[in-house]
Each structure stands twice: as structure tokens, then as C-alpha cells.
Scaffold this motif. Structure first.
Motif, mmCIF file in Angstrom:
data_model
loop_
_atom_site.group_PDB
_atom_site.id
_atom_site.type_symbol
_atom_site.label_atom_id
_atom_site.label_comp_id
_atom_site.label_asym_id
_atom_site.label_seq_id
_atom_site.Cartn_x
_atom_site.Cartn_y
_atom_site.Cartn_z
ATOM 1 N N LYS A 1 27.396 43.623 42.448
ATOM 2 C CA LYS A 1 27.640 42.952 41.170
ATOM 3 C C LYS A 1 29.009 43.340 40.621
ATOM 4 O O LYS A 1 29.751 42.485 40.110
ATOM 5 C CB LYS A 1 26.548 43.297 40.156
ATOM 6 N N LEU A 2 29.351 44.609 40.718
ATOM 7 C CA LEU A 2 30.656 45.061 40.224
ATOM 8 C C LEU A 2 31.786 44.437 41.045
ATOM 9 O O LEU A 2 32.824 44.070 40.506
ATOM 10 C CB LEU A 2 30.741 46.583 40.277
ATOM 11 N N ALA A 3 31.588 44.320 42.360
ATOM 12 C CA ALA A 3 32.606 43.732 43.222
ATOM 13 C C ALA A 3 32.793 42.251 42.909
ATOM 14 O O ALA A 3 33.917 41.731 42.955
ATOM 15 C CB ALA A 3 32.228 43.924 44.692
ATOM 16 N N GLU A 4 31.711 41.557 42.576
ATOM 17 C CA GLU A 4 31.792 40.131 42.253
ATOM 18 C C GLU A 4 32.530 39.902 40.948
ATOM 19 O O GLU A 4 33.187 38.867 40.781
ATOM 20 C CB GLU A 4 30.379 39.531 42.171
ATOM 21 N N GLU A 5 32.441 40.836 40.006
ATOM 22 C CA GLU A 5 33.083 40.698 38.703
ATOM 23 C C GLU A 5 34.601 40.752 38.807
ATOM 24 O O GLU A 5 35.311 40.216 37.964
ATOM 25 C CB GLU A 5 32.595 41.767 37.735
ATOM 26 N N GLU A 6 35.100 41.396 39.830
ATOM 27 C CA GLU A 6 36.563 41.532 39.970
ATOM 28 C C GLU A 6 37.129 40.342 40.561
ATOM 29 O O GLU A 6 37.520 39.460 40.710
ATOM 30 C CB GLU A 6 36.899 42.741 40.852
#
Length: 95
Positions: free
Chosen positions: A90-95
Motif C-alpha cells: 500500500k505504501l509503495a502504491e501511494e508513491e
């Protein structure tokens, strides 16, 4: 009139983590004592012939300067790994 038993004039009490005044005075005096004797302490350390004794003394003294580390428990279960991976994605997708 005195306070009733169990009651205090300060309902909030002393703030958490605040240092006792006498403890603070002792710490300041001890710090001054060490500061005034640093040169002599270094000479005394160099005079200790056994390296293991010198090292033990340095480690023992460092406990008063370096904060102690607390142990950390790591949950390595499959469920925890899955939650970590989902969060990481999820954190990787936000970037």
C-alpha cells in the motif's frame, strides 16, 4: 484546615518524568565532579595494565552516560508477515 486523607492540593500530581529536586542536585554535583577529574580519570585508565579490566571499567561507566537499550519482541508469524507485506505494498502504491 488540613486536607482530607487521600486528597491532595494538586489533583494532577507531579508531571510524569519530572526529576526530584534533590536527585537533580546530586546529578549536577556528580557531573561536575567527573568533569573536574577527567584528566586524572584518563591517566588512571591508562595505568590499568590488563586490557580486559580497562574495558570492563569503561563498559560499566558507559551505563551512566549511554541510555540502555530495551529489548524488542518481533512477531515473525505468517500472519504478521502478511500484514507487513500488505502495508508495504500500500505504501509503495501511494508513491
Amino acid at each position: 484546615m488540613p486536607q482530607p486523607k487521600g486528597k491532595t492540593g494538586n489533583p494532577n500530581g507531579r508531571p510524569k518524568g519530572s526529576i526530584n529536586k534533590s536527585t537533580q542536585k546530586i546529578r549536577l554535583a556528580y557531573a561536575k565532579l567527573l568533569e573536574d577529574n577527567l584528566t586524572q580519570m584518563q591517566k588512571d585508565l591508562k595505568a590499568i595494565e590488563k586490557p580486559e579490566t580497562r574495558l570492563k571499567l569503561l563498559i560499566d561507566m558507559s551505563k551512566f552516560v549511554v541510555p540502555a537499550l530495551s529489548s524488542v519482541n518481533v512477531d515473525a508469524s505468517e500472519e504478521a508477515k502478511s500484514v507487513f507485506e500488505d502495508t508495504f505494498k500500500k505504501l509503495a502504491e501511494e508513491e
